[in-house]
Design a protein around this motif. Sequence first.
Motif, mmCIF file in Angstrom:
data_model
loop_
_atom_site.group_PDB
_atom_site.id
_atom_site.type_symbol
_atom_site.label_atom_id
_atom_site.label_comp_id
_atom_site.label_asym_id
_atom_site.label_seq_id
_atom_site.Cartn_x
_atom_site.Cartn_y
_atom_site.Cartn_z
ATOM 1 N N SER A 107 0.826 -1.202 0.000
ATOM 2 C CA SER A 107 0.000 0.000 0.000
ATOM 3 C C SER A 107 0.862 1.254 0.000
ATOM 4 C CB SER A 107 -0.925 0.004 1.217
ATOM 5 O OG SER A 107 -1.598 1.238 1.344
ATOM 6 N N LYS A 108 1.881 1.277 0.845
ATOM 7 C CA LYS A 108 2.755 2.450 0.934
ATOM 8 C C LYS A 108 3.466 2.693 -0.389
ATOM 9 C CE LYS A 108 6.461 4.448 3.720
ATOM 10 N NZ LYS A 108 7.346 4.248 4.906
ATOM 11 N N LYS A 109 3.993 1.623 -0.981
ATOM 12 C CA LYS A 109 4.710 1.768 -2.246
ATOM 13 C C LYS A 109 3.751 2.162 -3.375
ATOM 14 C CE LYS A 109 8.712 -1.245 -1.498
ATOM 15 N NZ LYS A 109 9.730 -0.271 -1.992
ATOM 16 N N PHE A 110 2.556 1.604 -3.371
ATOM 17 C CA PHE A 110 1.598 1.928 -4.431
ATOM 18 C C PHE A 110 1.156 3.385 -4.316
ATOM 19 C CE2 PHE A 110 -2.868 1.555 -6.214
ATOM 20 C CZ PHE A 110 -2.448 1.563 -7.532
ATOM 21 N N ARG A 111 0.933 3.860 -3.095
ATOM 22 C CA ARG A 111 0.565 5.257 -2.921
ATOM 23 C C ARG A 111 1.676 6.185 -3.398
ATOM 24 N NH1 ARG A 111 0.273 6.148 2.227
ATOM 25 N NH2 ARG A 111 0.548 4.040 3.045
ATOM 26 N N SER A 112 2.933 5.767 -3.223
ATOM 27 C CA SER A 112 4.052 6.547 -3.750
ATOM 28 C C SER A 112 4.041 6.543 -5.276
ATOM 29 C CB SER A 112 5.380 5.984 -3.237
ATOM 30 O OG SER A 112 5.497 6.136 -1.837
ATOM 31 N N LEU A 113 3.681 5.404 -5.851
ATOM 32 C CA LEU A 113 3.570 5.319 -7.317
ATOM 33 C C LEU A 113 2.472 6.253 -7.825
ATOM 34 C CD1 LEU A 113 3.982 4.146 -10.146
ATOM 35 C CD2 LEU A 113 2.614 2.155 -9.443
ATOM 36 N N VAL A 114 1.337 6.271 -7.159
ATOM 37 C CA VAL A 114 0.253 7.168 -7.546
ATOM 38 C C VAL A 114 0.721 8.621 -7.481
ATOM 39 C CG1 VAL A 114 -2.035 8.028 -6.887
ATOM 40 C CG2 VAL A 114 -1.571 5.562 -6.894
ATOM 41 N N SER A 115 1.431 8.969 -6.418
ATOM 42 C CA SER A 115 1.971 10.321 -6.294
ATOM 43 C C SER A 115 2.934 10.640 -7.431
ATOM 44 C CB SER A 115 2.679 10.470 -4.939
ATOM 45 O OG SER A 115 3.224 11.765 -4.794
ATOM 46 N N ASP A 116 3.768 9.665 -7.789
ATOM 47 C CA ASP A 116 4.703 9.867 -8.909
ATOM 48 C C ASP A 116 3.956 10.189 -10.202
ATOM 49 O OD1 ASP A 116 6.831 9.337 -7.242
ATOM 50 O OD2 ASP A 116 7.148 7.294 -7.978
ATOM 51 N N LEU A 117 2.886 9.457 -10.453
ATOM 52 C CA LEU A 117 2.113 9.690 -11.678
ATOM 53 C C LEU A 117 1.472 11.073 -11.674
ATOM 54 C CD1 LEU A 117 0.396 6.244 -12.292
ATOM 55 C CD2 LEU A 117 1.779 7.489 -13.965
ATOM 56 N N ILE A 118 0.929 11.472 -10.542
ATOM 57 C CA ILE A 118 0.262 12.767 -10.469
ATOM 58 C C ILE A 118 1.270 13.906 -10.616
ATOM 59 C CG2 ILE A 118 -1.056 14.298 -8.934
ATOM 60 C CD1 ILE A 118 -2.460 11.792 -7.878
ATOM 61 N N ASN A 119 2.493 13.687 -10.152
ATOM 62 C CA ASN A 119 3.519 14.716 -10.225
ATOM 63 C C ASN A 119 4.346 14.663 -11.511
ATOM 64 O OD1 ASN A 119 3.897 16.328 -7.493
ATOM 65 N ND2 ASN A 119 3.312 14.250 -6.919
ATOM 66 N N LEU A 120 4.090 13.693 -12.365
ATOM 67 C CA LEU A 120 4.896 13.534 -13.574
ATOM 68 C C LEU A 120 4.648 14.708 -14.525
ATOM 69 C CD1 LEU A 120 6.827 11.231 -14.555
ATOM 70 C CD2 LEU A 120 4.962 10.497 -16.045
ATOM 71 N N PRO A 121 5.700 15.337 -15.037
ATOM 72 C CA PRO A 121 5.525 16.555 -15.851
ATOM 73 C C PRO A 121 5.221 16.295 -17.320
ATOM 74 C CG PRO A 121 7.850 16.155 -15.521
ATOM 75 C CD PRO A 121 7.118 15.086 -14.735
ATOM 76 N N VAL A 122 4.449 15.270 -17.609
ATOM 77 C CA VAL A 122 4.013 14.978 -18.976
ATOM 78 C C VAL A 122 2.585 14.436 -18.920
ATOM 79 C CG1 VAL A 122 6.358 14.422 -19.765
ATOM 80 C CG2 VAL A 122 4.851 12.578 -18.991
ATOM 81 N N PRO A 123 1.791 14.612 -19.988
ATOM 82 C CA PRO A 123 0.487 13.947 -20.054
ATOM 83 C C PRO A 123 0.661 12.429 -20.050
ATOM 84 C CG PRO A 123 0.655 15.695 -21.697
ATOM 85 C CD PRO A 123 2.023 15.486 -21.150
ATOM 86 N N THR A 124 -0.274 11.727 -19.414
ATOM 87 C CA THR A 124 -0.185 10.268 -19.303
ATOM 88 C C THR A 124 -1.430 9.612 -19.886
ATOM 89 O OG1 THR A 124 -1.108 10.356 -17.057
ATOM 90 C CG2 THR A 124 1.292 10.368 -17.270
ATOM 91 N N ILE A 125 -1.216 8.489 -20.563
ATOM 92 C CA ILE A 125 -2.298 7.762 -21.220
ATOM 93 C C ILE A 125 -2.173 6.286 -20.852
ATOM 94 C CG2 ILE A 125 -3.367 7.152 -23.428
ATOM 95 C CD1 ILE A 125 -1.784 9.594 -24.608
ATOM 96 N N ALA A 126 -3.240 5.680 -20.382
ATOM 97 C CA ALA A 126 -3.281 4.239 -20.152
ATOM 98 C C ALA A 126 -3.955 3.581 -21.351
ATOM 99 C CB ALA A 126 -4.038 3.908 -18.873
ATOM 100 N N ALA A 127 -3.242 2.676 -22.008
ATOM 101 C CA ALA A 127 -3.807 1.889 -23.106
ATOM 102 C C ALA A 127 -4.084 0.499 -22.552
ATOM 103 C CB ALA A 127 -2.841 1.831 -24.284
ATOM 104 N N ILE A 128 -5.331 0.275 -22.148
ATOM 105 C CA ILE A 128 -5.692 -0.960 -21.444
ATOM 106 C C ILE A 128 -6.049 -2.036 -22.466
ATOM 107 C CG2 ILE A 128 -7.240 -2.010 -19.759
ATOM 108 C CD1 ILE A 128 -7.594 0.716 -18.511
ATOM 109 N N THR A 129 -5.194 -3.025 -22.564
ATOM 110 C CA THR A 129 -5.387 -4.092 -23.550
ATOM 111 C C THR A 129 -5.769 -5.416 -22.890
ATOM 112 O OG1 THR A 129 -3.009 -4.545 -23.519
ATOM 113 C CG2 THR A 129 -3.812 -3.012 -25.181
ATOM 114 N N GLY A 130 -6.098 -5.378 -21.599
ATOM 115 C CA GLY A 130 -6.518 -6.580 -20.877
ATOM 116 C C GLY A 130 -7.253 -6.195 -19.612
#
Length: 246
Positions: A80-103
């Motif tokens: 949980s702690k590591k995943f919350r850090s990952l979520v924070s990383d994504l929100i702070n990332l200085p580029v637009p992000t796109i999830a291409a969900i293929t499964g």
Amino acid sequence: MCTLEKRGNIFFLTLTGTDEHRLNPNLIDSIRAALHTVRSEVTSSSSSALITTAQGKFFSNGYDLKWALVDKGARLQLISKKFRSLVSDLINLPVPTIAAITGHASAAGFVFALCHDYIMMRKDRGFLYMSDLDIGFQIPIWFSPLLKCKVGSPAVWREVVLKATKLTGDMAVERGIVDSAYDGVEETVEAAVKLGEELVRRKWDGKVYAGCRKTLYVELLNKLGTDETVGDYGDDEPNKKTLSKL
């Protein structure tokens, strides 16, 4: 784990292999390392975008609960702690992000997809599924502000969380969770690339973009640092029930 490739101004983060891409410390650390690379390579003079996708049948099937639930909570809190850090990383990332969900994207895998700015999904196979209710698992408190930011209708919140509905690509588009759905893997990734290229051409300042995103998700960010409301902390029986359904 995952790979990171740059094609022109677009970064491709791919969860590799044919397993379920369950989120455990190793996979989360691998994804965070890739995001760190993206951050380090982005400059104020260039515009970029990130596309996240996965090989195999699954985008991500959520937390690696078989690994996490053997010690009554400590491993699960680590994830949980590591995943919350990952979520924070994504929100702070200085580029637009796109999830291409293929499964399939289930539970925390669904949440991982929601943390991207845009979501594209194949409609011929795979579903979005908040499976926690079906496996006897209470969702963490911090999931709530994310869902409310990303899903506009209380009726859909209820459908996703309190009915555990499995949403196909078309159903997810109809409910405003996914931006668009396509006939297969290639079409989904191609659409993500097209969108990424359109966003890159806008030449936005990455720091400003990340700042705007952080403003949108300020309630979520305020929960990420301290929220450990994850899993069952009573006797072993709830965990046994959960494991029996995995």
